[in-house]
Design an enzyme around this catalytic site. Structure first.
Site, PDB file in Angstrom:
ATOM      1  N   GLY A  24       0.803  -1.139  -0.124  1.00 34.66           N
ATOM      2  CA  GLY A  24      -0.232   0.453   0.124  1.00 34.66           C
ATOM      3  C   GLY A  24       0.738   1.375  -0.091  1.00 34.66           C
ATOM      4  N   ALA A  25       1.876   1.395  -0.614  1.00 37.76           N
ATOM      5  CA  ALA A  25       2.507   2.080  -0.246  1.00 37.76           C
ATOM      6  C   ALA A  25       2.632   3.287  -1.619  1.00 37.76           C
ATOM      7  CB  ALA A  25       5.136   1.831  -1.342  1.00 37.76           C
ATOM      8  N   ASN A  26       1.443   3.770  -2.090  1.00 34.41           N
ATOM      9  CA  ASN A  26       1.227   4.559  -2.636  1.00 34.41           C
ATOM     10  C   ASN A  26       0.337   5.219  -2.594  1.00 34.41           C
ATOM     11  OD1 ASN A  26      -1.107   2.608  -3.476  1.00 34.41           O
ATOM     12  ND2 ASN A  26      -2.630   4.554  -4.498  1.00 34.41           N
ATOM     13  N   GLY A  28      -0.851   7.413   1.510  1.00 34.97           N
ATOM     14  CA  GLY A  28      -0.950   7.513   2.964  1.00 34.97           C
ATOM     15  C   GLY A  28      -0.029   7.102   3.808  1.00 34.97           C
ATOM     16  N   GLY A  30       1.949   3.989   4.444  1.00 30.60           N
ATOM     17  CA  GLY A  30       2.703   3.570   2.524  1.00 30.60           C
ATOM     18  C   GLY A  30       3.669   4.184   2.122  1.00 30.60           C
ATOM     19  N   SER A 154      -4.548  -1.083  14.261  1.00 29.13           N
ATOM     20  CA  SER A 154      -5.378  -0.387  14.848  1.00 29.13           C
ATOM     21  C   SER A 154      -5.815  -0.174  16.233  1.00 29.13           C
ATOM     22  CB  SER A 154      -5.859   0.175  13.819  1.00 29.13           C
ATOM     23  OG  SER A 154      -7.259   0.756  14.099  1.00 29.13           O
ATOM     24  N   TYR A 179     -14.111  -4.661  10.747  1.00 31.28           N
ATOM     25  CA  TYR A 179     -12.598  -4.333  11.337  1.00 31.28           C
ATOM     26  C   TYR A 179     -11.498  -4.066  12.094  1.00 31.28           C
ATOM     27  CZ  TYR A 179      -9.330  -0.245  10.923  1.00 31.28           C
ATOM     28  OH  TYR A 179      -8.214   0.051  10.433  1.00 31.28           O
TER      29      TYR A 179
END
Length: 316
Positions: A24-26, A28, A30, A154, A179
């Protein structure tokens, strides 16, 4: 809790000899973590569902770190075939792996299913990362020196329970309960992995859990957008503006867990400020449920069965 004199990314030091994968590095957290790793010299792999967005993120990072080594490899955690392909691509192009940041996730979305029919929050947040870590374990173990697996949870894991009778939310579904379950699963997984590594005599791979507190990212927007709820979207945006810290600060616990020399496997890192929602990273205690070894062992066995990924690590 263990304080660390307001640890900041500047104290991370030179990591130019390290190879790091961030899921998820693209965007936020990440993206901020990947950028910080890159500006400190690491060879960073941006593991992204959208290669196009990953390339755009890489170009932005290169504006601040022109000499950085960046690779974008497609990874869709909602499809175990994609996880398998990512692992194969990584092995073909890289000889070592020092840090695996299991960061990507979804939050409080309407019930949908992954490609293999798992409830999406459980499937992406937990099962996808369980499979990914197992498929990269040989690379982590073969890397010289210490390597780390950092799994992003979280603070809402504290409200989570693992419902083994309805893991996929087929009988009853609440987006926040799902979640919380997935985030509790993240911590249970991190601790169980650490126990199994030590039981197997693996001393140079450490598994650590972390959480970002309340950080403003696009994660909060996805649920309202999928529900087409403008009112909820406005509410999330207002809460972010009033209460959240920025994503750069929210990424600090992950960076600390990944690089700080005083970190040991089986620890939990989060912001040390108001109600652990903001501030600089510190070692903390997670929920009582997260230390339930019987639940962790059962979750591990179920996860291996569902994903088909076997680690070759016996229970402690």
């Amino acid at each position: 809790m263990t304080t660390n004199d307001d640890w900041r990314a500047e104290r991370m030091g030179d990591v130019s000899d390290k190879t790091v994968v961030v899921t998820g590095a693209n965007s936020g957290l990440g993206y901020e973590a990947a950028k910080t790793f890159a500006t400190h010299g690491a060879n960073v792999v941006l593991a992204c569902r959208s290669v196009e967005r990953g390339v755009e993120a890489g170009e932005k990072i290169r504006e601040e770190a022109p000499e950085t080594r960046l690779t974008v490899i497609e990874l869709d955690l909602a499809d175990l075939a994609s996880v398998q392909e990512f692992a194969a691509n990584f092995r073909d192009t890289h000889d070592e792996l020092h840090v695996l940041c299991n960061n990507a996730g979804v939050m409080a979305i309407p019930r949908t299913e992954t490609e293999q029919g798992f409830e999406t929050q459980f499937g992406v947040n937990h099962l996808g990362h369980f499979a990914l870590t197992g498929l990269l374990l040989d690379e982590l173990r073969a890397t010289d020196g210490e390597s780390r697996v950092v799994t992003q949870s979280s603070g809402l894991h504290e409200s989570g329970e693992i419902d083994f009778d309805d893991l996929q939310g087929e009988q009853s579904y609440d987006k926040w309960d799902a979640y919380g379950q997935s985030k509790l699963a993240n911590v249970l997984f991190a601790y169980e992995l650490q126990r199994r590594l030590r039981a197997a005599g693996v001393e140079d791979v450490a598994s650590v859990a972390c959480h970002p507190g309340y950080a403003a990212t696009n994660l909060q927007q996805r649920g309202p957008e999928q529900e087409d709820s403008t009112l909820r979207l406005w509410g999330m945006q207002a809460a972010n503006a009033a209460l959240a810290q920025d994503a750069e600060t929210g990424a600090l616990p992950m960076l600390y867990a990944a690089t700080a020399p005083d970190i040991e496997g089986g620890e939990y890192v989060g912001p040390g400020g108001f109600q652990q929602m903001r501030g600089h990273p510190e070692k903390q205690r997670s929920s009582d449920r997260s230390y339930d070894e019987a639940t962790a062992k059962r979750l591990w066995e179920v996860s291996a069965e569902l994903t088909g990924v076997r680690y070759g690590l016996d229970a402690a």
